[in-house]
Design a protein around this motif. Structure first.
Motif, short mmCIF file in Angstrom:
data_model
loop_
_atom_site.label_atom_id
_atom_site.label_comp_id
_atom_site.label_asym_id
_atom_site.label_seq_id
_atom_site.Cartn_x
_atom_site.Cartn_y
_atom_site.Cartn_z
N GLU A 117 0.84 -1.19 0.00
CA GLU A 117 0.00 0.00 0.00
C GLU A 117 0.88 1.25 0.00
OE1 GLU A 117 -2.93 0.01 3.03
OE2 GLU A 117 -3.92 -1.80 2.30
N ARG A 118 0.37 2.27 -0.65
CA ARG A 118 1.15 3.50 -0.77
C ARG A 118 1.10 4.28 0.54
NH1 ARG A 118 -0.71 6.84 -5.81
NH2 ARG A 118 0.96 8.16 -4.97
N VAL A 119 2.25 4.57 1.08
CA VAL A 119 2.38 5.38 2.29
C VAL A 119 3.39 6.48 1.99
CG1 VAL A 119 3.07 5.44 4.71
CG2 VAL A 119 1.81 3.47 3.82
N GLY A 120 2.91 7.73 1.97
CA GLY A 120 3.78 8.85 1.63
C GLY A 120 4.70 9.25 2.77
N TRP A 121 5.53 10.24 2.48
CA TRP A 121 6.53 10.64 3.47
C TRP A 121 5.89 11.23 4.72
CZ3 TRP A 121 6.90 15.64 5.17
CH2 TRP A 121 6.28 16.63 4.41
N ARG A 122 4.71 11.85 4.58
CA ARG A 122 4.06 12.42 5.75
C ARG A 122 3.67 11.34 6.75
NH1 ARG A 122 2.13 15.26 1.36
NH2 ARG A 122 2.43 17.54 1.41
N ARG A 123 3.09 10.26 6.24
CA ARG A 123 2.69 9.18 7.16
C ARG A 123 3.90 8.43 7.70
NH1 ARG A 123 -1.89 5.68 4.52
NH2 ARG A 123 -0.98 6.39 2.56
N TRP A 124 4.94 8.26 6.86
CA TRP A 124 6.16 7.64 7.38
C TRP A 124 6.76 8.51 8.49
CZ3 TRP A 124 7.12 2.86 7.23
CH2 TRP A 124 6.88 2.07 6.10
N SER A 125 6.71 9.82 8.32
CA SER A 125 7.21 10.72 9.36
C SER A 125 6.39 10.59 10.63
CB SER A 125 7.18 12.17 8.85
OG SER A 125 8.00 12.34 7.71
N ALA A 126 5.07 10.49 10.49
CA ALA A 126 4.21 10.33 11.66
C ALA A 126 4.49 9.01 12.37
CB ALA A 126 2.74 10.40 11.25
N ILE A 127 4.74 7.96 11.58
CA ILE A 127 5.09 6.65 12.18
C ILE A 127 6.38 6.78 12.98
CG2 ILE A 127 5.83 4.31 11.63
CD1 ILE A 127 3.88 4.41 9.24
N GLY A 128 7.36 7.47 12.41
CA GLY A 128 8.63 7.67 13.12
C GLY A 128 8.44 8.44 14.42
N VAL A 129 7.60 9.47 14.39
CA VAL A 129 7.32 10.24 15.61
C VAL A 129 6.63 9.36 16.64
CG1 VAL A 129 5.98 12.16 16.54
CG2 VAL A 129 7.25 12.45 14.41
N GLY A 130 5.70 8.52 16.19
CA GLY A 130 5.02 7.64 17.12
C GLY A 130 5.96 6.66 17.79
N PHE A 131 6.88 6.10 17.02
CA PHE A 131 7.86 5.19 17.60
C PHE A 131 8.81 5.92 18.56
CE2 PHE A 131 7.43 2.23 13.71
CZ PHE A 131 6.30 1.67 14.28
N LEU A 132 9.11 7.18 18.26
CA LEU A 132 9.89 7.98 19.20
C LEU A 132 9.14 8.11 20.53
CD1 LEU A 132 12.25 9.84 19.93
CD2 LEU A 132 10.99 11.72 18.85
#
Length: 298
Positions: A117-132
């Motif tokens: 599924e397509r996941v753009g940089w905005r959602r990847w960034s949000a995922i990274g923030v969530g893991f932080l």
């Protein structure tokens, strides 16, 4: 009352129920072995869902239950349940509940990596923030870190894997049948833990009542979740799943006397904020199902 408002209310009710279920299971696990809790909770939940399926004219059994996707789903279900109940028993309720909120983020990442599924940089960034945020809650390498908190991480990953496997489950299996399968998967895992730890104990009336209440509250929460997801728009209703953390933190403080410090609250804010943004962004790009909403643990 609009469908969205009704669905949001039912989602909030479901999350309150799951938070209460977690509290009850934590209290029960103080008196009974975790394996025994899994066996009793699994059998009771499977019976309730089977009766609900029969009431709706559905058979609790279907040959598709033996399919490979269901075997994979059962494996993740067992991992999620076992590690999450262990985390409830051995770690603070607030920490366990906070880490669980990262499940949708893992599901979105998994949907991109596994299902393409397509996941753009905005959602990847949000995922990274969530893991932080999760790392802030865990605090590895500092004095407040507890290795037992990794049990909650393992449980969260198990539930995320279950949600991803649910998307590949045979479509002829209803939510109620999936509920039967999910609860039954807990039984052999619980039996194995009992054999390893040395056997079950006879519960006193108070503990038995708490365990029965956990089953009833859990089933009610599951039904409320199902109604919510079938009533309002997914993009509107789904973010209310994060109210579970609010209820869990309140119960942790009021019922268990747990303390909340600034890093814990900051980590919770990052996880919830990134999760809500990911869900909203998924809806905007036309993929609300990427949030991985499936029957919860419940």
């Amino acid at each position: 009352m609009t469908d969205n408002l009704r669905g949001s209310a039912m989602m909030t009710l479901a999350m309150a129920g799951f938070a209460v279920e977690d509290l009850l299971l934590k209290l029960v696990s103080r008196q009974l072995p975790v394996g025994q809790v899994l066996v009793v909770f699994g059998l009771a939940g499977a019976v309730v869902f089977a009766l609900l399926a029969l009431r709706r004219g559905e058979s609790p059994w279907h040959p598709a239950i033996l399919s490979r996707p269901m075997a994979v789903r059962a494996g993740f279900e067992v991992a999620g349940r076992v590690f999450y109940v262990l985390a409830l028993a051995l770690t603070p309720l607030a920490t366990t509940s906070a880490i669980l909120q990262a499940t949708p983020l893992v599901v979105v990442a998994g949907a991109a990596l596994i299902f393409g599924e397509r996941v753009g940089w905005r959602r990847w960034s949000a995922i990274g923030v969530g893991f932080l945020g999760v790392m802030i809650i865990l605090r590895p390498g500092v004095e407040g870190f507890s290795a037992l908190s990794l049990l909650a991480v393992a449980g969260m990953l198990g539930f995320a894997g279950r949600d991803l496997a649910t998307r590949a489950a045979p479509p002829m299996l209803s939510n109620l049948v999936l509920g039967v399968c999910g609860f039954l998967a807990m039984v052999p895992a619980g039996v194995g833990m009992l054999i390893w730890t040395g056997g079950a104990r006879w519960p006193d009336p108070a503990t038995a009542a708490l365990l029965a209440a956990a089953v009833l509250v859990g089933v009610g929460a599951y039904q409320s979740l199902t109604i919510a997801m079938r009533t309002g728009e997914v993009s509107v209703v789904t973010p209310f799943r994060y109210t579970r953390l609010v209820f869990a933190l309140a119960l942790a403080v009021l019922a268990l006397g747990e303390g909340l410090d600034a890093p814990m609250l900051a980590g919770c804010a990052l996880v919830v904020g990134s999760g809500v943004y990911t869900l909203i962004r998924s809806a905007r790009v036309g993929r609300p199902q990427a949030a991985g909403i499936a029957p919860e643990n419940p």
